[in-house]
Write an enzyme that holds these catalytic residues in place. Structure first.
Site, PDB file in Angstrom:
ATOM      1  N   ASP A  49       0.840  -1.209   0.000  1.00  0.00           N
ATOM      2  CA  ASP A  49       0.000   0.000   0.000  1.00  0.00           C
ATOM      3  C   ASP A  49       0.875   1.259   0.000  1.00  0.00           C
ATOM      4  O   ASP A  49       0.357   2.374  -0.100  1.00  0.00           O
ATOM      5  CB  ASP A  49      -1.018  -0.004   1.152  1.00  0.00           C
ATOM      6  CG  ASP A  49      -0.374  -0.023   2.519  1.00  0.00           C
ATOM      7  OD1 ASP A  49       0.864  -0.179   2.609  1.00  0.00           O
ATOM      8  OD2 ASP A  49      -1.113   0.107   3.530  1.00  0.00           O
ATOM      9  N   SER A  50       2.196   1.065   0.043  1.00  0.00           N
ATOM     10  CA  SER A  50       3.110   2.194  -0.180  1.00  0.00           C
ATOM     11  C   SER A  50       2.855   2.801  -1.562  1.00  0.00           C
ATOM     12  O   SER A  50       3.326   3.905  -1.837  1.00  0.00           O
ATOM     13  CB  SER A  50       4.567   1.734  -0.057  1.00  0.00           C
ATOM     14  OG  SER A  50       4.814   0.615  -0.885  1.00  0.00           O
ATOM     15  N   ASP A  88      -1.193  -6.123  -0.283  1.00  0.00           N
ATOM     16  CA  ASP A  88      -1.502  -5.484   0.995  1.00  0.00           C
ATOM     17  C   ASP A  88      -2.985  -5.197   1.132  1.00  0.00           C
ATOM     18  O   ASP A  88      -3.631  -4.729   0.178  1.00  0.00           O
ATOM     19  CB  ASP A  88      -0.783  -4.122   1.056  1.00  0.00           C
ATOM     20  CG  ASP A  88       0.334  -4.088   2.064  1.00  0.00           C
ATOM     21  OD1 ASP A  88       0.378  -4.956   2.960  1.00  0.00           O
ATOM     22  OD2 ASP A  88       1.180  -3.180   1.952  1.00  0.00           O
ATOM     23  N   LYS A 118      -1.272  -9.376   2.787  1.00  0.00           N
ATOM     24  CA  LYS A 118      -0.535  -8.925   3.976  1.00  0.00           C
ATOM     25  C   LYS A 118      -1.424  -7.961   4.750  1.00  0.00           C
ATOM     26  O   LYS A 118      -2.155  -7.172   4.140  1.00  0.00           O
ATOM     27  CB  LYS A 118       0.776  -8.232   3.574  1.00  0.00           C
ATOM     28  CG  LYS A 118       1.533  -7.630   4.776  1.00  0.00           C
ATOM     29  CD  LYS A 118       2.958  -7.260   4.445  1.00  0.00           C
ATOM     30  CE  LYS A 118       3.131  -5.915   3.805  1.00  0.00           C
ATOM     31  NZ  LYS A 118       2.636  -4.757   4.596  1.00  0.00           N
ATOM     32  N   GLU A 120      -1.450  -5.473   8.549  1.00  0.00           N
ATOM     33  CA  GLU A 120      -0.647  -4.928   9.641  1.00  0.00           C
ATOM     34  C   GLU A 120      -1.276  -5.244  10.992  1.00  0.00           C
ATOM     35  O   GLU A 120      -2.494  -5.251  11.122  1.00  0.00           O
ATOM     36  CB  GLU A 120      -0.517  -3.406   9.488  1.00  0.00           C
ATOM     37  CG  GLU A 120       0.271  -3.000   8.259  1.00  0.00           C
ATOM     38  CD  GLU A 120       0.496  -1.484   8.152  1.00  0.00           C
ATOM     39  OE1 GLU A 120       0.172  -0.749   9.108  1.00  0.00           O
ATOM     40  OE2 GLU A 120       0.999  -1.057   7.098  1.00  0.00           O
ATOM     41  N   GLU A 187       9.209  -4.330  10.408  1.00  0.00           N
ATOM     42  CA  GLU A 187       9.634  -3.030   9.863  1.00  0.00           C
ATOM     43  C   GLU A 187      10.233  -2.131  10.932  1.00  0.00           C
ATOM     44  O   GLU A 187       9.646  -1.952  12.016  1.00  0.00           O
ATOM     45  CB  GLU A 187       8.435  -2.317   9.201  1.00  0.00           C
ATOM     46  CG  GLU A 187       8.836  -0.957   8.617  1.00  0.00           C
ATOM     47  CD  GLU A 187       7.841  -0.367   7.638  1.00  0.00           C
ATOM     48  OE1 GLU A 187       6.868  -1.063   7.260  1.00  0.00           O
ATOM     49  OE2 GLU A 187       8.047   0.790   7.237  1.00  0.00           O
TER      50      GLU A 187
HETATM   51  O1  KIV Z   1       3.500  -1.100   1.626  1.00  0.00           O
HETATM   52  C1  KIV Z   1       4.640  -1.567   1.555  1.00  0.00           C
HETATM   53  O2  KIV Z   1       5.379  -1.347   0.583  1.00  0.00           O
HETATM   54  C2  KIV Z   1       5.102  -2.384   2.670  1.00  0.00           C
HETATM   55  C3  KIV Z   1       6.556  -2.709   2.711  1.00  0.00           C
HETATM   56  C4  KIV Z   1       7.294  -1.502   3.113  1.00  0.00           C
HETATM   57  C5  KIV Z   1       6.827  -3.868   3.591  1.00  0.00           C
HETATM   58  O3  KIV Z   1       4.348  -2.737   3.510  1.00  0.00           O
END
Ligand code: KIV
Length: 282
Positions: A49-50, A88, A118, A120, A187
């Site tokens: 989600d970055s 994510d 993924k 959090e 992280e």
């Molecule tokens: O969103 C993302 O790119 C991430 C990585 C930094 C692990 O969660």
């Protein structure tokens, strides 16, 4: 032999089995072209989600939607053939209840064909992780610095730099592992703590600002390629694409203004009589 038989993607159980073995190589990708380039070298491609910050210039990952993740997830699945693609779950798509998490995760998996998701959170997400895994959703955890919590934690700072703060992070790691996650991203966690967690839990740890002792590493592709203007301490820049792109764009602009692009080789002459045109892309 069918195409499916010829090209086998790595699976979540394949990654789970790598605990303590050859380090797991992982990068983010949000596009088909970059997915194609990294696929050969990576075990896991994360559609992180970055993308909210990297592609859309957002300040945080909080505004990212499920639709954004699914759209870029499609692109990465189309561009890759070997790596496990993990997508994510964005803020607001899974925290309210186990059922909400399942419906969002099932949508991501059905619509993109990715091999895992993924999310959090440690102890607070353990029941949800268990619920998802029991229902066929491979889950990668994410503990330590959890960027979706930026509005409650206040800043993106490293975690566990004083020993008194270790316990909750260790408990988070154990909770995620016990709940059935196939791996966990750690992280921005102090090096000795990341090392200890890696030793203490039985699923692979994927470090980003963790430790070389982690079972694998992940970076945001644009950060390590030198395309992001500011990068955290844990990023090593393996390229400087920013200046190369700028030089290429400046060259193009100068050629257009100087009327030297397009050149004779870039234009279409008239067909001469009796000869047919070439095949393929015009
Ligand atoms: O969103 C993302 O790119 C991430 C990585 C930094 C692990 O969660």
């Amino acid at each position: 032999m069918s195409v499916q038989e010829a090209i086998k993607r790595l699976t979540a159980p394949d990654i789970r089995a790598r605990k303590g073995g050859e380090p797991i190589v992982s990068l983010t990708s949000y596009h088909a072209h970059t997915a194609r380039l990294v696929d050969k070298y990576c075990d896991v491609i994360l559609v992180g989600d970055s993308l909210g910050m990297v592609m859309h210039g957002l300040e945080t990952t909080v505004p990212v939607t499920l639709e954004m993740m699914i759209l870029q997830g499609h692109a990465v699945m189309r561009g890759s053939q070997r790596a496990l693609v993990v997508i994510d779950m964005p803020f607001g798509s899974y925290e309210a209840s186990k059922e909400q998490a399942f419906m969002s995760a099932a949508r991501v998996m059905k619509e993109t064909g990715c091999g895992g998701i993924k999310l959090e959170g440690g102890r607070r997400m353990a029941d949800t992780i268990h619920f998802l895994v029991e229902r066929g959703v491979p889950v990668m955890g994410h503990i330590g610095l959890t960027p979706q919590s930026i509005n409650t934690i206040g800043s993106f700072r490293a975690q566990g730099r004083e020993e008194k703060d270790w316990r909750p992070i260790e408990d988070d790691a154990k909770a995620v592992a016990d709940a059935g996650a196939f791996s966990v991203v750690i992280e921005a966690v102090a090096e000795p703590l990341a090392r200890k967690i890696t030793k203490d839990i039985d699923i692979p740890t994927i470090g980003i600002g963790g430790s070389v002792a982690c079972d694998g590493q992940i970076l945001v592709l644009e950060d390590m390629l030198g395309l992001s203007p500011r990068v955290p301490r844990f990023v090593r820049r393996y390229g400087e694409l920013g200046p190369s792109i700028e030089a290429a764009v400046a060259g193009y602009a100068a050629d257009v203004r100087g009327r030297v692009f397009p050149g004779p080789e870039h234009v279409y002459p008239m067909k001469t009589q009796g000869k047919s045109g070439g095949k393929g892309r015009a």
